[in-house]
Design an enzyme around this catalytic site. Structure first.
Site, PDB file in Angstrom:
ATOM      1  N   ASP A   1      -0.947  -4.072  -4.143  1.00 35.77           N
ATOM      2  CA  ASP A   1      -0.677  -5.430  -4.623  1.00 35.77           C
ATOM      3  C   ASP A   1      -1.878  -6.355  -4.500  1.00 35.77           C
ATOM      4  O   ASP A   1      -1.753  -7.566  -4.704  1.00 35.77           O
ATOM      5  CB  ASP A   1       0.536  -6.026  -3.915  1.00 35.77           C
ATOM      6  CG  ASP A   1       0.338  -6.152  -2.411  1.00 35.77           C
ATOM      7  OD1 ASP A   1      -0.419  -5.348  -1.842  1.00 35.77           O
ATOM      8  OD2 ASP A   1       0.936  -7.059  -1.808  1.00 35.77           O
TER       9      ASP A   1
ATOM     10  N   LYS B   1      -3.306 -12.811   2.256  1.00 36.79           N
ATOM     11  CA  LYS B   1      -4.606 -12.175   2.344  1.00 36.79           C
ATOM     12  C   LYS B   1      -5.045 -11.836   0.933  1.00 36.79           C
ATOM     13  O   LYS B   1      -4.214 -11.734   0.029  1.00 36.79           O
ATOM     14  CB  LYS B   1      -4.570 -10.963   3.254  1.00 36.79           C
ATOM     15  CG  LYS B   1      -3.514  -9.922   2.931  1.00 36.79           C
ATOM     16  CD  LYS B   1      -3.475  -8.917   4.070  1.00 36.79           C
ATOM     17  CE  LYS B   1      -2.516  -7.786   3.813  1.00 36.79           C
ATOM     18  NZ  LYS B   1      -1.136  -8.103   4.192  1.00 36.79           N
TER      19      LYS B   1
ATOM     20  N   ASP C   1      -3.834  -7.357  -1.963  1.00 39.19           N
ATOM     21  CA  ASP C   1      -4.141  -8.282  -0.865  1.00 39.19           C
ATOM     22  C   ASP C   1      -5.026  -7.660   0.213  1.00 39.19           C
ATOM     23  O   ASP C   1      -5.594  -8.369   1.024  1.00 39.19           O
ATOM     24  CB  ASP C   1      -2.865  -8.903  -0.261  1.00 39.19           C
ATOM     25  CG  ASP C   1      -1.866  -7.869   0.210  1.00 39.19           C
ATOM     26  OD1 ASP C   1      -2.158  -6.664   0.118  1.00 39.19           O
ATOM     27  OD2 ASP C   1      -0.775  -8.284   0.663  1.00 39.19           O
TER      28      ASP C   1
ATOM     29  N   HIS D   1       0.813  -1.215   0.000  1.00 35.71           N
ATOM     30  CA  HIS D   1       0.000   0.000   0.000  1.00 35.71           C
ATOM     31  C   HIS D   1       0.848   1.267   0.000  1.00 35.71           C
ATOM     32  O   HIS D   1       0.309   2.363   0.008  1.00 35.71           O
ATOM     33  CB  HIS D   1      -0.886  -0.021   1.240  1.00 35.71           C
ATOM     34  CG  HIS D   1      -0.081  -0.240   2.489  1.00 35.71           C
ATOM     35  ND1 HIS D   1       0.462  -1.459   2.805  1.00 35.71           N
ATOM     36  CD2 HIS D   1       0.307   0.604   3.463  1.00 35.71           C
ATOM     37  CE1 HIS D   1       1.142  -1.361   3.929  1.00 35.71           C
ATOM     38  NE2 HIS D   1       1.070  -0.108   4.358  1.00 35.71           N
TER      39      HIS D   1
ATOM     40  N   ASP E   1      -5.676  -2.642  -2.467  1.00 41.09           N
ATOM     41  CA  ASP E   1      -4.451  -1.847  -2.354  1.00 41.09           C
ATOM     42  C   ASP E   1      -3.478  -2.100  -3.506  1.00 41.09           C
ATOM     43  O   ASP E   1      -3.827  -2.759  -4.494  1.00 41.09           O
ATOM     44  CB  ASP E   1      -3.768  -2.128  -1.017  1.00 41.09           C
ATOM     45  CG  ASP E   1      -3.166  -3.522  -0.959  1.00 41.09           C
ATOM     46  OD1 ASP E   1      -3.723  -4.426  -1.608  1.00 41.09           O
ATOM     47  OD2 ASP E   1      -2.132  -3.714  -0.289  1.00 41.09           O
TER      48      ASP E   1
HETATM   49  C1  G16 Z   1       1.835  -6.307   5.902  1.00 40.35           C
HETATM   50  C2  G16 Z   1       1.545  -7.708   6.298  1.00 40.35           C
HETATM   51  C3  G16 Z   1       0.273  -7.748   7.090  1.00 40.35           C
HETATM   52  C4  G16 Z   1       0.374  -6.829   8.274  1.00 40.35           C
HETATM   53  C5  G16 Z   1       0.773  -5.467   7.838  1.00 40.35           C
HETATM   54  C6  G16 Z   1       1.115  -4.668   9.056  1.00 40.35           C
HETATM   55  O1  G16 Z   1       0.801  -5.868   5.067  1.00 40.35           O
HETATM   56  O2  G16 Z   1       1.416  -8.514   5.154  1.00 40.35           O
HETATM   57  O3  G16 Z   1       0.028  -9.057   7.468  1.00 40.35           O
HETATM   58  O4  G16 Z   1      -0.829  -6.735   8.967  1.00 40.35           O
HETATM   59  O5  G16 Z   1       1.920  -5.519   7.038  1.00 40.35           O
HETATM   60  O6  G16 Z   1       1.623  -3.462   8.709  1.00 40.35           O
HETATM   61  P1  G16 Z   1       2.296  -2.553   9.785  1.00 40.35           P
HETATM   62  O7  G16 Z   1       3.491  -3.293  10.314  1.00 40.35           O
HETATM   63  O8  G16 Z   1       2.611  -1.309   9.022  1.00 40.35           O
HETATM   64  O9  G16 Z   1       1.251  -2.319  10.846  1.00 40.35           O
HETATM   65  P2  G16 Z   1       1.066  -5.456   3.558  1.00 40.35           P
HETATM   66  O10 G16 Z   1      -0.298  -5.291   2.962  1.00 40.35           O
HETATM   67  O11 G16 Z   1       1.842  -4.178   3.686  1.00 40.35           O
HETATM   68  O12 G16 Z   1       1.872  -6.571   2.972  1.00 40.35           O
END
Ligand code: G16
Length: 543
Positions: free
Chosen positions: A279, A376, A281, A114, A277
């Site tokens: 990618d 996800k 997920d 994101h 977002d």
């Molecule tokens: C990633 C992980 C998620 C997690 C998130 C937490 O999301 O894949 O499982 O909940 O980070 O983000 P933060 O550490 O910023 O709270 P993504 O969608 O960025 O891959």
């Protein structure tokens, strides 16, 4: 084509965060930076002779260049085949689907999720294991260790491979196979959900908006919603993927998905809105003028899982990350199934799903998924909601309020303070730690603190232990405040404050979460000394 062994030296700062290595594009563009990390992945995962790899990314700036480098390195490191998404593009859940469907020796996914993209934006890389899920901590740690000792990497000196047509190309002894992952993914979705019921819903005049935020899900959404489910063309917003996401921040929340929010809270709002977002997920779910928190969404999906063909026999168990509200715990209790509380990060769900302990899982950070893949899955969550709506034929708001009437409501909100000076953010966390003893038993108005702790997790499948996963302030009545530093930002530090109050009183369900949580918010600010220590008055994002 010749094999080159290029001398190099370790870089600092290649420590992966919550979800792989994420840095500014300019960092990745430094000579040997990407190559060092990719060689460290290959050295660590020890792929068998002639293995196949999955490769693709969310299409952000530097995706194409990175893919060409990784292909040449895979050829030099003994892979026999690489499956690449058309144009080098794979959504994260589609990558997981491809790894599992074609049984590849894991995959490399290029995404900063994101985070904003473009030449001044972020880039990222992560390795997913052969089960299709993000590498567990012991592998990411080993990759990091390897990146600190690297002395050379192997790469084929060869021209770039065309990625813009389905088919096979040779690269040295390796085959590069460009695949249509959109079809693979759409087929998986049609095997899970009742596409006929959803088609009938659209045919009845039900109105829908999906905001792809100029990110990777545009082509997937077109194939699934328009081509296969015959939703009207007007259902799609921002569906053309762009290297810089149109200058936006492809994070589906109430702040950054403003195009969709404006439509859903405006006059003549559609029946249902959703966004995904960078990618693909994450997901955000909206009804007409109504926001469904990710924690509530997970609980609602769990409660209604039997309406979905793939889950009609029931679900084995559920899991949520620690900062996610306990709404799903109440559903699990009612269903008589286990509910697991894991640290933040999708990688913690993989073992539970592989062991058959969990069918659905989710996180407050707009991530929801099931054992159909090991990531996800944004579009999957949207289809789950559409399938429920196709059967219930009620507004989103009514469905959610009925759920609260049955289970009670875990009123929930997250306040993010982005771009804080790292020292100031660490100071806040240290201060709360130092206050644990004095806070225990302390009363703030109607709330009394029962205990404060630092969340630790022991994986019930492999026994691995993860410490320091966020500070929990637990109140006597079951309410909670959680403080946690983000593991996905690339600029300064992001402090997240998660606020939750259980509200069994059905009469109060109409209350706005910020109003209902006003006291908790004040307590969080008081005990953290956030304003004094960071100079910030208001959060950057409230969800
Ligand atoms: C990633 C992980 C998620 C997690 C998130 C937490 O999301 O894949 O499982 O909940 O980070 O983000 P933060 O550490 O910023 O709270 P993504 O969608 O960025 O891959």
């Amino acid at each position: 084509m010749t094999l080159q062994v290029v001398p190099t030296q370790p870089f600092s700062g290649q420590k992966p965060g919550t979800s792989g290595l994420r840095k500014r594009v300019a960092v990745f563009q430094q000579p040997h930076y990407l190559e060092n990390f990719v060689q460290s992945i290959f050295d660590t995962v020890g792929a068998p002779e002639a293995a196949t790899l999955t490769l693709g990314g969310d299409g952000r700036y530097f995706n194409r260049q990175a893919i060409q480098i990784i292909l040449k390195m895979a050829a030099a490191n003994g892979f026999s085949r690489v499956l690449v998404g058309l144009g080098g593009i794979l959504s994260t859940p589609a990558a997981s689907c491809v790894i599992r469907k074609y049984k590849t020796y894991g995959g490399i996914i290029l995404s900063a999720s994101h985070n904003p993209g473009g030449i001044d934006g972020d880039f990222g890389i992560k390795y997913n294991t052969p089960n299709g899920g993000p590498a567990p901590e012991k592998i990411t740690e080993a990759i990091y260790e390897s990146s600190k000792q690297i002395t050379c990497y192997q790469i084929l000196d060869a021209p770039d491979v065309s990625l813009d047509g389905i088919g096979e190309t040779r690269l040295g002894d390796m085959v590069v196979e460009v695949i249509s992952a959109v079809d693979d993914y759409a087929e998986l979705m049609s095997a899970i959900f009742d596409f006929n019921a959803i088609k009938a819903l659209f045919a009845s005049g039900f109105s829908f908006r999906f905001d792809a935020m100029h990110a990777v899900t545009g082509p997937y959404a077109r194939e699934v919603f328009i081509n296969r489910l015959a939703a009207p063309e007007t259902s799609l917003m921002n569906a053309i993927p762009l290297e810089d996401f149109g200058g936006g921040h492809p994070d589906p929340n109430l702040t950054y998905a403003h195009d969709l929010v404006t439509v859903m809270y405006g006059d003549n709002a559609p029946d249902f809105g959703a966004a995904s977002d960078g990618d693909g997920d994450r997901n955000m779910i909206l009804g007409r003028g109504f926001f469904v928190t990710p924690s509530d969404s997970l609980a609602l999906l769990a409660a209604n899982a039997r309406l979905i063909p793939a889950y009609a026999q029931g679900i084995a168990g559920v899991a949520r990350s620690m900062p996610t509200s306990a709404a799903v715990d109440r559903v699990a209790e009612e269903l008589g199934i286990p509910c697991f509380e894991t640290p933040t990060g999708w990688k913690f769900f993989g073992n539970l799903m592989d062991a058959g302990k969990v069918t659905l899982c989710g996180e407050e950070s707009f991530g929801t998924g099931s054992n159909h893949v090991r990531e996800k899955d944004g579009l999957w969550a949207v289809l789950f909601w559409l399938n429920i709506l196709a059967i219930k034929r009620q507004p989103v708001e009514n469905i959610m309020k009925r759920h609260w009437a049955q289970y009670g409501r875990n009123v929930y909100s997250r306040h993010d303070y982005e771009g804080l000076p790292t020292d100031a953010a660490a100071g806040v966390i240290n201060h709360i730690h130092a206050s644990f003893i004095s806070l225990t038993g302390k009363q703030f108005g109607r709330y009394t603190i029962q205990v404060c702790d630092d969340f630790s997790y022991t994986d019930s499948v492999d026994g691995s232990i993860s410490n320091n996963q966020g500070i929990r302030i637990l109140f006597v009545d079951g309410s909670r405040i959680v403080f946690r530093l983000s593991g996905t930002g690339t600029e300064g530090a992001t402090l997240r404050i998660y606020l939750e109050a259980y509200e069994p009183n059905r009469g109060q369900h109409h209350l706005d979460a910020q109003v209902a949580l006003a006291e908790m918010i004040q307590i969080a600010l008081d005990i953290s000394e956030l304003k004094q220590r960071t100079g910030r008055d208001v959060p950057t994002v409230i969800t």
